[in-house]
Design an enzyme around this catalytic site. Structure first.
Site, PDB file in Angstrom:
ATOM      1  N   ALA A  95       0.824  -1.207   0.000  1.00  0.00           N
ATOM      2  CA  ALA A  95       0.000   0.000   0.000  1.00  0.00           C
ATOM      3  C   ALA A  95       0.861   1.261   0.000  1.00  0.00           C
ATOM      4  O   ALA A  95       0.400   2.330  -0.369  1.00  0.00           O
ATOM      5  CB  ALA A  95      -0.902  -0.003   1.228  1.00  0.00           C
ATOM      6  N   LYS A  96       2.090   1.134   0.440  1.00  0.00           N
ATOM      7  CA  LYS A  96       3.044   2.266   0.485  1.00  0.00           C
ATOM      8  C   LYS A  96       2.424   3.497   1.126  1.00  0.00           C
ATOM      9  O   LYS A  96       2.534   4.603   0.632  1.00  0.00           O
ATOM     10  CB  LYS A  96       3.595   2.549  -0.918  1.00  0.00           C
ATOM     11  CG  LYS A  96       4.319   1.329  -1.495  1.00  0.00           C
ATOM     12  CD  LYS A  96       5.031   1.600  -2.793  1.00  0.00           C
ATOM     13  CE  LYS A  96       5.843   0.406  -3.276  1.00  0.00           C
ATOM     14  NZ  LYS A  96       5.043  -0.753  -3.717  1.00  0.00           N
ATOM     15  N   ARG A  97       1.794   3.271   2.297  1.00  0.00           N
ATOM     16  CA  ARG A  97       1.161   4.346   3.013  1.00  0.00           C
ATOM     17  C   ARG A  97       2.174   5.099   3.877  1.00  0.00           C
ATOM     18  O   ARG A  97       3.342   4.706   3.973  1.00  0.00           O
ATOM     19  CB  ARG A  97       0.026   3.805   3.888  1.00  0.00           C
ATOM     20  CG  ARG A  97      -1.087   3.117   3.100  1.00  0.00           C
ATOM     21  CD  ARG A  97      -1.786   4.076   2.148  1.00  0.00           C
ATOM     22  NE  ARG A  97      -3.046   3.523   1.645  1.00  0.00           N
ATOM     23  CZ  ARG A  97      -3.208   2.911   0.477  1.00  0.00           C
ATOM     24  NH1 ARG A  97      -2.202   2.751  -0.353  1.00  0.00           N
ATOM     25  NH2 ARG A  97      -4.405   2.462   0.121  1.00  0.00           N
TER      26      ARG A  97
END
Lengths: 276, 276
Positions: A95-97
């Site tokens: 998700a590379k949040r």
């Protein structure tokens, strides 16, 4: 999941393969494309075909979010299907949040409570307070972006300080004090395998999620030579090269063949390292 | 939307206020909390109360994603409600996305096609090919993280090169060549207002999205003094200080009062700058 359980699964399946479920609706074979739940149906068949050879799955959220609520449903159904049928697999939400503290806490709840994945990829740009909320969940992992596998990784990840230390090395040094091997892993792009030696000096014990093998051209042998540690310490991801190995009714068989091929190479590398 | 239209709205409403819809279900007043669509109902009332004073709205995706499909529905309903009732407002998805090229393209489609927002916040860590897919949509904007307002921003954003240039300044210099003022804005945290002078030397013409005024303690006057340009060039965001100004049945009136108070200060600052 603990790293001991992960290692046990690696030994059992003789594999450190992660299958990336970048399930782009546009690339799904025509005969299931019109199914209302096409992406989930595709994922199920890919999972059933590759599960004997994979110890982890990594749905990339972008390919689900791009279709709004319907895509989100396919993501949740996929997570539930994996949990119910393959409880041993390590499940990563790619998700590379990353956001300010109170917001990151919400993202952490999204993936570790509303959903039930084992790990989520997180971007480091906003620093410690953006990462820490993800580290507070027992048995769950942050996989922090250190060195990515895309060409533009060099734009900022190699930005160098006065003592010529690139940014990604600073990210490793600072962030490794925020957690430990039981709640923190790193994304390290396989296309920079020679850099793995230095990275392993900085973080000898952490697991690394290594993208870029397969469609992006990285070498599995180099990754194992420079990146493997005494507990394997590697999850090597392949996405498109497996899930889109075929584009017709035999797509699952082709995906299986591709996954088995990678697993057999991995078994060989694990034997060479006396891990199995 | 173009920056000309945005400027026209700023002049019409005498405001450069962005209201952050960080609509945490746990903080929503008790009398609507049990509504099945509580977050959307809350957002509607906040929007109706603050729309005379705000030129932009910024739902933060974390607060929607954390409730899975139900949260995503509230986000989409909120976007539709704003589009149908307040077509002039600038709508920002605060998502802080960013991934390799083919994946970023999917995120861009998620927000600019599946959804219909004007702008999306993007993290720069992965470099040019992770940002460019968002820049390909006519009338849509990337708002790139440069300097954020959280305490840990200093961890990496101030990481300095051999010529003592901090990372965020390198992000500005490199990224400004990827787009132009009609498709690129920047997040610049208000808590570092003194740094705005240098930032304006680097990017005199781009719009800045400035968080950190209000609950995070930044000064509106300093932001205007150092950050305003000849086309205003500012969107100042306040989230919690407006939407959770009240916690009872009068929450909308309290939000309205808070938004009006900020708008009046902004009108004064716009007059001082001869923009209205």
């Amino acid at each position: 999941m603990t790293t001991d359980q992960l290692l046990a699964n690696i030994k059992k399946k003789q594999s450190f393969l992660c299958v990336g479920l970048d399930s782009d609706l546009n690339k799904i074979p025509g005969h299931i494309k019109n199914d209302k739940r096409a992406v989930f149906e595709f994922n199920k068949k890919i999972i059933d075909a590759t599960a004997p050879y994979a110890i982890a799955y990594k749905p990339n959220l972008a390919f689900y979010e791009c279709r709004g609520i319907e895509g989100w449903k396919d993501f949740e159904l996929t997570v539930t299907y994996l949990r119910e049928n393959y409880p041993d697999v390590f499940l990563i939400a790619d998700a590379k949040r990353g956001d300010i503290g109170n917001t990151s806490k919400m993202y952490a709840q999204a993936f570790f409570e509303s959903s039930d994945v084992d790990a989520v990829t997180v971007a480091p740009y906003m620093g410690e307070d953006s990462v820490k909320p993800f580290l507070q969940f027992e048995g769950k992992f942050v996989i922090l972006l250190a060195l990515t596998s895309n060409p533009s990784a060099a734009d900022f990840q190699y930005y160098s300080s006065v003592d010529h230390k690139p940014l990604f090395a600073e990210v490793l040094d600072k962030s490794k004090t925020w957690g430990n091997v039981e709640n923190l892993m790193y994304v390290v792009g396989a296309t920079k395998a020679s850099v793995l030696v230095k990275i392993r000096e900085q973080i000898p014990d952490h697991f690394l999620l290594v993208p870029g093998v397969g469609a992006q051209g990285g070498s599995l042998e180099e990754v194992a030579e420079y990146g493997m540690n005494k507990r394997c310490g590697l999850l090597v991801n392949a996405s498109r090269s497996i899930i889109f190995a075929g584009s017709d009714t035999d797509f699952a068989e082709k995906a299986e063949a591709e996954a088995r091929n990678l697993q057999q190479k991995m078994a060989e590398l694990l034997k060479q390292a006396n891990l199995i």
